[in-house]
Design a protein around this motif. Structure first.
Motif, short mmCIF file in Angstrom:
data_model
loop_
_atom_site.label_atom_id
_atom_site.label_comp_id
_atom_site.label_asym_id
_atom_site.label_seq_id
_atom_site.Cartn_x
_atom_site.Cartn_y
_atom_site.Cartn_z
N GLU A 51 0.81 -1.21 0.00
CA GLU A 51 0.00 0.00 0.00
C GLU A 51 0.85 1.27 0.00
OE1 GLU A 51 -2.47 -0.55 3.42
OE2 GLU A 51 -3.59 -2.18 2.50
N GLY A 52 2.17 1.11 0.00
CA GLY A 52 3.05 2.27 -0.02
C GLY A 52 3.36 2.83 1.36
N LYS A 53 2.95 2.12 2.41
CA LYS A 53 3.22 2.57 3.78
C LYS A 53 4.55 1.99 4.25
CE LYS A 53 -1.67 2.82 4.92
NZ LYS A 53 -2.74 2.30 5.75
N PRO A 54 5.30 2.71 5.06
CA PRO A 54 6.58 2.20 5.55
C PRO A 54 6.40 0.89 6.31
CG PRO A 54 6.36 4.52 6.08
CD PRO A 54 5.03 4.06 5.55
N MET A 55 7.34 -0.05 6.09
CA MET A 55 7.33 -1.29 6.85
C MET A 55 7.84 -0.99 8.25
SD MET A 55 8.67 -4.04 4.04
CE MET A 55 8.55 -5.38 5.19
N ILE A 56 7.05 -1.37 9.25
CA ILE A 56 7.37 -1.07 10.64
C ILE A 56 7.27 -2.34 11.45
CG2 ILE A 56 6.72 0.26 12.68
CD1 ILE A 56 5.57 2.37 10.78
N THR A 57 8.22 -2.53 12.37
CA THR A 57 8.18 -3.67 13.28
C THR A 57 8.23 -3.18 14.72
OG1 THR A 57 9.16 -5.81 13.75
CG2 THR A 57 10.68 -4.03 13.37
N THR A 58 7.68 -3.97 15.61
CA THR A 58 7.75 -3.65 17.04
C THR A 58 8.52 -4.71 17.80
OG1 THR A 58 5.64 -4.74 17.42
CG2 THR A 58 5.59 -2.37 17.02
N VAL A 59 8.92 -5.78 17.10
CA VAL A 59 9.67 -6.87 17.72
C VAL A 59 11.09 -6.83 17.18
CG1 VAL A 59 9.82 -9.36 18.01
CG2 VAL A 59 7.58 -8.25 17.86
N PHE A 60 12.07 -6.79 18.07
CA PHE A 60 13.46 -6.70 17.67
C PHE A 60 14.22 -7.91 18.17
CE2 PHE A 60 11.89 -2.39 18.17
CZ PHE A 60 12.13 -1.89 16.90
N PRO A 61 15.13 -8.46 17.32
CA PRO A 61 15.97 -9.55 17.80
C PRO A 61 16.92 -9.04 18.88
CG PRO A 61 16.64 -8.86 15.61
CD PRO A 61 15.41 -8.09 15.95
N LYS A 62 17.34 -9.93 19.75
CA LYS A 62 18.28 -9.53 20.80
C LYS A 62 19.59 -9.10 20.19
CE LYS A 62 16.38 -12.05 24.56
NZ LYS A 62 16.20 -11.31 25.74
#
Length: 64
Positions: A51-62
């Motif tokens: 959809e053209g929206k930035p890819m965002i994550t809330t889970v980060f690897p250690k």
């Protein structure tokens, strides 16, 4: 002196003789960036979804 936390983490890396591609994630915003370099030049851009929206994550690897 305390170790300063890194703001960007690499979640993907691929390289060959003179080129490198990396996906970075900003730990403050969760936004994904694509970095590609070849020889003496390179570029950085935000990764977007269908959809053209930035890819965002809330889970980060250690961190290592």
């Amino acid at each position: 002196m305390a170790k300063k936390d890194k703001r960007f983490i690499s979640i993907y890396e691929q390289s060959s003789f003179a080129t490198a591609t990396e996906i970075l994630v900003d730990k403050e915003t969760g936004i994904h960036y694509l970095y590609h370099s070849s020889g003496n030049s390179g570029g950085l851009t935000i990764l977007v979804d269908r959809e053209g929206k930035p890819m965002i994550t809330t889970v980060f690897p250690k961190d290592e």
